[in-house]
Write a protein that holds these residues in place. Structure first.
Motif, short mmCIF file in Angstrom:
data_model
loop_
_atom_site.label_atom_id
_atom_site.label_comp_id
_atom_site.label_asym_id
_atom_site.label_seq_id
_atom_site.Cartn_x
_atom_site.Cartn_y
_atom_site.Cartn_z
N ASP A 30 23.84 18.48 19.65
CA ASP A 30 25.08 19.19 19.99
C ASP A 30 24.75 20.53 20.64
OD1 ASP A 30 27.76 19.75 20.14
OD2 ASP A 30 28.14 19.70 18.00
N HIS A 61 32.39 19.55 10.37
CA HIS A 61 31.64 19.96 11.57
C HIS A 61 32.45 21.09 12.22
CE1 HIS A 61 29.14 18.74 15.22
NE2 HIS A 61 30.04 19.56 15.74
N HIS A 83 33.03 24.69 14.39
CA HIS A 83 32.57 25.57 15.46
C HIS A 83 33.09 26.98 15.17
CE1 HIS A 83 30.97 22.76 18.68
NE2 HIS A 83 31.28 21.97 17.67
N ASN A 121 28.32 25.94 17.47
CA ASN A 121 28.54 25.33 16.16
C ASN A 121 28.26 26.37 15.07
OD1 ASN A 121 27.59 23.00 17.98
ND2 ASN A 121 28.35 21.96 16.17
MG MG Z 1 29.88 20.31 17.67
#
Ligand code: MG
Ligand code: HMG
Length: 310
Positions: free
Chosen positions: A27, A219, A221, A261
């Motif tokens: 990512d 997950h 950010h 992230n």
């Molecule tokens: Mg991500």
């Protein structure tokens, strides 16, 4: 060990242990302006595994024109020294991707769905429904081959084109992946607009739709500085797998407002202070992210890396 460590003060209602699902090599690097040389990627993964991270997402077998930064996926995996006991999942959107992952000897793959129609179109060139038709055969074939399959859901907390996303819509997408046989769902706040109460609402919607909390991962950010508070909210609800990216690398090439992230170091600092086990050596990880920042020619956005790398 650094002399600057958080004092350990446990808080009630948290898991004893958290699995950190490291996504920096995938990512993080998928969003770089330049293509990072394959030997640097391999060293990055070696160092991540060496710092104690048990899950290091390695790369994606997507179309090389769509994500040129990861076009070297097969070469990277051929070079990689796979550390014993370390899991190296890869993203696969379709059967072509799965074939390439099987050729590389991968045991854990991830499909990545969108919670919204627009992002399904932009990220996968499919409609919201069309993405499931693509994933269905991938998941069936992967499970038949003995692989484990993770399911990502992107845009769970907001979408740059559609705005607010109904938690019920997220749950409906998640449920379809769960029913296909994904062992875990990662709920992505791709553009980072979520806040802690919203995390509760999305988790509630998913569990009400039949996905058990122990199969949910988060997950986040950090676009709006909410990633750690959202993580804490999820841990309080019983989530025990948290995605994070070393040094806070990341974004998404098909969602322009997606920035970094959650930084793995920032997560580790919080878990250390809370006395929650994770198995990562923070000094080794900070050294890795400082090294990667040098390779990329700009400082890490992680606050903990900046504080400790000096
Ligand atoms: Mg991500
Ligand atoms: P498409 O153009 O519709 O593909 O793209 P197609 O099925 O029509 O095939 C066209 C050609 O591409 C064919 O070749 C295929 O063989 C080839 P031709 O016959 O024309 O010579 N092809 C491939 N080649 C290599 N590997 C493959 C592959 N697939 C087809 N896997 C596709 C559809 C899904 C492939 C494309 O849209 C794609 O690759 N998308 C990936 C985008 C991406 O990786 N985005 C970033 C990851 S998601 C994310 O970051 C969010 C997440 O991190 C969570 C969060 O942060 O919230 C997970």
């Amino acid at each position: 060990m650094s002399p600057e460590l958080p004092m350990v003060v446990p808080a009630p209602g948290l898991p004893e242990r958290v699995t950190i699902y490291e996504v920096g090599a995938r990512d993080g690097l998928q969003n770089e302006q330049t293509v990072v040389p394959v030997e640097v990627k391999a060293e990055f993964l070696d160092r991540l595994a060496g710092s104690g991270l048990g899950v290091c997402e390695a790369t994606s077998f997507v179309h090389p024109k769509w994500v040129p930064q990861l076009a070297d996926a097969a070469e990277l995996l051929a070079r990689l020294t796979r550390a014993p006991g370390v899991d190296y999942p890869v993203l696969v959107p379709n059967e072509r991707g799965l074939d390439r992952a099987l050729d590389a000897g991968i045991e854990h793959v991830a499909v990545f769905a969108s919670a919204t129609e627009t992002f399904a179109q932009r990220n996968l060139n499919r409609s919201l429904d069309g993405q499931f038709a693509m994933f269905d055969t991938v998941v069936t074939r992967a499970l038949d081959a003995g692989l484990r399959v993770r399911g990502y859901v992107s845009m769970c907390f907001g979408d740059p084109w559609e705005g607010a996303v109904d938690p019920g819509q997220v749950a409906a997408v998640g449920r379809r992946l769960h029913e296909m046989g994904c062992h875990q769902l990662s709920l992505g706040d791709t553009i980072g607009t979520g806040t802690p109460g919203h995390v509760d609402a999305v988790l509630d919607a998913c569990t009400a739709a039949g996905v058990p909390m122990e199969q949910l991962a988060v997950h986040f950010h950090d676009t709006y500085g909410q990633a750690l508070s959202n993580t804490l909210a999820a841990l309080r609800r019983g989530v025990t797998t948290v995605d994070a990216s070393a040094g806070g690398l990341g974004g998404c090439p098909y969602a322009e407002s997606a920035t970094g992230n959650l930084a793995t170091e920032d997560l580790v600092w919080m878990l250390d202070g809370l006395g929650v086990a994770h198995g990562v050596d923070l000094d080794a990880l900070v050294a890795t992210s400082a090294w990667m920042a040098q390779q990329l020619g700009r400082p890490s956005p992680s606050r903990v890396v900046r504080a400790l790398a000096g």
